[in-house]
Motif scaffolding. Structure first.
Motif, PDB file in Angstrom:
ATOM      1  N   VAL A 289       0.734  -1.340   0.163  1.00 13.46           N
ATOM      2  CA  VAL A 289       0.064  -0.044  -0.180  1.00 13.46           C
ATOM      3  C   VAL A 289       1.080   1.396   0.144  1.00 13.46           C
ATOM      4  N   PHE A 290       1.851   1.247   0.780  1.00 14.40           N
ATOM      5  CA  PHE A 290       2.944   2.381   0.948  1.00 14.40           C
ATOM      6  C   PHE A 290       3.519   2.578  -0.378  1.00 14.40           C
ATOM      7  N   SER A 291       3.810   1.593  -1.227  1.00 17.11           N
ATOM      8  CA  SER A 291       4.461   1.775  -2.476  1.00 17.11           C
ATOM      9  C   SER A 291       3.762   2.407  -3.725  1.00 17.11           C
ATOM     10  N   GLN A 292       2.495   2.613  -3.540  1.00 20.75           N
ATOM     11  CA  GLN A 292       1.549   2.807  -4.673  1.00 20.75           C
ATOM     12  C   GLN A 292       1.140   4.022  -4.319  1.00 20.75           C
ATOM     13  N   PRO A 293       0.639   5.057  -5.236  1.00 17.46           N
ATOM     14  CA  PRO A 293       0.122   6.276  -5.152  1.00 17.46           C
ATOM     15  C   PRO A 293      -1.205   6.210  -4.286  1.00 17.46           C
ATOM     16  N   LYS A 294      -1.452   6.743  -3.442  1.00 17.16           N
ATOM     17  CA  LYS A 294      -2.814   6.585  -2.418  1.00 17.16           C
ATOM     18  C   LYS A 294      -3.074   7.878  -1.972  1.00 17.16           C
ATOM     19  N   THR A 295      -4.490   7.838  -1.679  1.00 19.31           N
ATOM     20  CA  THR A 295      -4.949   9.101  -0.895  1.00 19.31           C
ATOM     21  C   THR A 295      -5.100   8.726   0.585  1.00 19.31           C
ATOM     22  N   LEU A 296      -5.217   9.529   1.392  1.00 18.85           N
ATOM     23  CA  LEU A 296      -5.150   9.230   2.754  1.00 18.85           C
ATOM     24  C   LEU A 296      -6.074   8.231   3.180  1.00 18.85           C
ATOM     25  N   LEU A 297      -7.378   8.207   2.591  1.00 19.61           N
ATOM     26  CA  LEU A 297      -8.042   7.310   2.768  1.00 19.61           C
ATOM     27  C   LEU A 297      -7.724   6.063   2.366  1.00 19.61           C
ATOM     28  N   GLY A 298      -6.972   6.028   1.287  1.00 22.27           N
ATOM     29  CA  GLY A 298      -6.391   5.020   0.542  1.00 22.27           C
ATOM     30  C   GLY A 298      -5.251   4.045   1.532  1.00 22.27           C
ATOM     31  N   VAL A 299      -5.104   4.485   2.661  1.00 23.14           N
ATOM     32  CA  VAL A 299      -3.714   4.346   3.499  1.00 23.14           C
ATOM     33  C   VAL A 299      -4.537   3.983   4.680  1.00 23.14           C
ATOM     34  N   VAL A 300      -5.787   4.692   5.180  1.00 23.46           N
ATOM     35  CA  VAL A 300      -6.276   4.400   6.383  1.00 23.46           C
ATOM     36  C   VAL A 300      -6.982   3.211   6.713  1.00 23.46           C
ATOM     37  N   PHE A 301      -7.904   2.849   5.285  1.00 24.00           N
ATOM     38  CA  PHE A 301      -8.654   1.689   5.544  1.00 24.00           C
ATOM     39  C   PHE A 301      -7.487   0.359   5.527  1.00 24.00           C
ATOM     40  N   PRO A 302      -6.548   0.322   4.896  1.00 28.18           N
ATOM     41  CA  PRO A 302      -5.926  -0.902   4.904  1.00 28.18           C
ATOM     42  C   PRO A 302      -5.383  -1.164   6.088  1.00 28.18           C
ATOM     43  N   VAL A 303      -4.907  -0.060   6.873  1.00 27.66           N
ATOM     44  CA  VAL A 303      -4.424  -0.236   8.244  1.00 27.66           C
ATOM     45  C   VAL A 303      -5.362  -0.359   9.102  1.00 27.66           C
ATOM     46  N   LEU A 304      -6.625   0.072   9.062  1.00 29.25           N
ATOM     47  CA  LEU A 304      -7.854  -0.386  10.168  1.00 29.25           C
ATOM     48  C   LEU A 304      -7.958  -1.977   9.919  1.00 29.25           C
ATOM     49  N   THR A 305      -8.079  -2.202   8.616  1.00 33.27           N
ATOM     50  CA  THR A 305      -8.193  -3.868   8.061  1.00 33.27           C
ATOM     51  C   THR A 305      -7.321  -4.774   8.824  1.00 33.27           C
ATOM     52  N   TRP A 306      -5.957  -4.348   8.555  1.00 30.76           N
ATOM     53  CA  TRP A 306      -4.857  -4.934   9.196  1.00 30.76           C
ATOM     54  C   TRP A 306      -4.958  -5.226  10.653  1.00 30.76           C
ATOM     55  N   LEU A 307      -5.218  -4.005  11.218  1.00 27.82           N
ATOM     56  CA  LEU A 307      -5.362  -4.008  12.790  1.00 27.82           C
ATOM     57  C   LEU A 307      -6.516  -5.130  13.155  1.00 27.82           C
ATOM     58  N   VAL A 308      -7.548  -5.131  12.404  1.00 25.26           N
ATOM     59  CA  VAL A 308      -8.628  -5.967  12.990  1.00 25.26           C
ATOM     60  C   VAL A 308      -8.425  -7.489  12.554  1.00 25.26           C
ATOM     61  N   GLY A 309      -7.584  -7.529  11.559  1.00 23.56           N
ATOM     62  CA  GLY A 309      -6.999  -8.991  11.420  1.00 23.56           C
ATOM     63  C   GLY A 309      -6.121  -9.450  12.302  1.00 23.56           C
ATOM     64  N   LEU A 310      -5.144  -8.532  12.662  1.00 23.74           N
ATOM     65  CA  LEU A 310      -4.223  -8.803  13.817  1.00 23.74           C
ATOM     66  C   LEU A 310      -4.816  -9.226  15.093  1.00 23.74           C
ATOM     67  N   GLY A 311      -5.876  -8.519  15.476  1.00 18.07           N
ATOM     68  CA  GLY A 311      -6.712  -8.760  16.539  1.00 18.07           C
ATOM     69  C   GLY A 311      -7.422 -10.296  16.417  1.00 18.07           C
ATOM     70  N   ALA A 312      -8.086 -10.684  15.213  1.00 16.76           N
ATOM     71  CA  ALA A 312      -8.832 -11.698  15.165  1.00 16.76           C
ATOM     72  C   ALA A 312      -7.671 -12.985  15.183  1.00 16.76           C
ATOM     73  N   VAL A 313      -6.635 -12.737  14.469  1.00 15.47           N
ATOM     74  CA  VAL A 313      -5.743 -13.902  14.530  1.00 15.47           C
ATOM     75  C   VAL A 313      -5.240 -14.221  15.863  1.00 15.47           C
ATOM     76  N   PHE A 314      -4.781 -13.034  16.629  1.00 10.83           N
ATOM     77  CA  PHE A 314      -4.505 -13.182  18.003  1.00 10.83           C
ATOM     78  C   PHE A 314      -5.324 -14.020  18.735  1.00 10.83           C
ATOM     79  N   LEU A 315      -6.688 -13.886  18.712  1.00 13.47           N
ATOM     80  CA  LEU A 315      -7.799 -14.422  19.342  1.00 13.47           C
ATOM     81  C   LEU A 315      -8.266 -15.816  19.064  1.00 13.47           C
ATOM     82  N   LEU A 316      -7.651 -16.127  17.820  1.00 13.08           N
ATOM     83  CA  LEU A 316      -8.110 -17.439  17.319  1.00 13.08           C
ATOM     84  C   LEU A 316      -6.971 -18.537  17.842  1.00 13.08           C
ATOM     85  N   TRP A 317      -5.675 -17.889  18.130  1.00  9.66           N
ATOM     86  CA  TRP A 317      -4.653 -18.913  18.748  1.00  9.66           C
ATOM     87  C   TRP A 317      -4.363 -18.645  20.228  1.00  9.66           C
ATOM     88  N   ARG A 318      -5.661 -18.072  20.924  1.00  9.43           N
ATOM     89  CA  ARG A 318      -5.334 -18.170  22.372  1.00  9.43           C
ATOM     90  C   ARG A 318      -5.549 -19.642  22.789  1.00  9.43           C
TER      91      ARG A 318
END
Length: 163
Positions: free
Chosen positions: A121-150
């Motif tokens: 994402v950071f290597s392509q031309p993006k708007t601010l929203l084009g960066v915010v949503f992938p970061v939010l999605t990644w954080l949600v995925g991190l939380g889900a994966v962490f919980l799945l392996w408890r």
């Protein structure tokens, strides 16, 4: 665990235990991921002009035709990847909620791919929203994966005959 006498001649499978709190919360996060992906898709399609501006700024030597062609390509990629992403979030939420261990493993693999995508994402031309949503999605995925392996989650994903 009590097994009922089968009436159809087929053995009755043991009943699935309810998902423990970490799995329930992981599934909720997956639904949040699907919602974020949906909003991201809608906003990215609404912000097409902003993407064109970002392309022109990043590639000033490109002609208008090149910018338009690349913009159309990005729109197609956004639609296809957005719909696939939403479907994967929903599929993984359902399968993980049912205690399917393959879904927990696949969710982890998809999170690893999302991590690589976030780097891209950071290597392509993006708007601010084009960066915010992938970061939010990644954080949600991190939380889900962490919980799945408890540890409580791991017990839930064991095959029923091994519990």
């Amino acid at each position: 665990m009590v097994q009922r006498y089968p009436s159809s001649g087929k053995p009755v499978e043991p009943e699935q235990l309810p998902a423990p709190p970490p799995v329930v919360n992981a599934v909720k996060l997956m639904y949040v991921g699907a919602a974020i992906s949906t909003v991201s898709l809608i906003i990215s399609l609404a912000d097409i002009g902003g993407v064109k501006t970002a392309i022109k700024k990043a590639k000033p030597s490109w002609t208008t035709a090149q910018v338009n062609q690349y913009d159309r390509f990005l729109i197609i990629v956004a639609i296809v990847s957005g719909v696939i992403g939403i479907a994967l979030w929903l599929w993984m939420a359902r399968a993980n909620n049912q205690g399917k261990n393959w879904a927990r493993v696949l969710s982890t693999v998809l999170f690893c791919l999302a991590t690589l995508d976030l780097i891209g994402v950071f290597s392509q031309p993006k708007t601010l929203l084009g960066v915010v949503f992938p970061v939010l999605t990644w954080l949600v995925g991190l939380g889900a994966v962490f919980l799945l392996w408890r540890p409580e989650s791991s017990a839930f994903f064991k095959p029923l005959e091994l519990r």
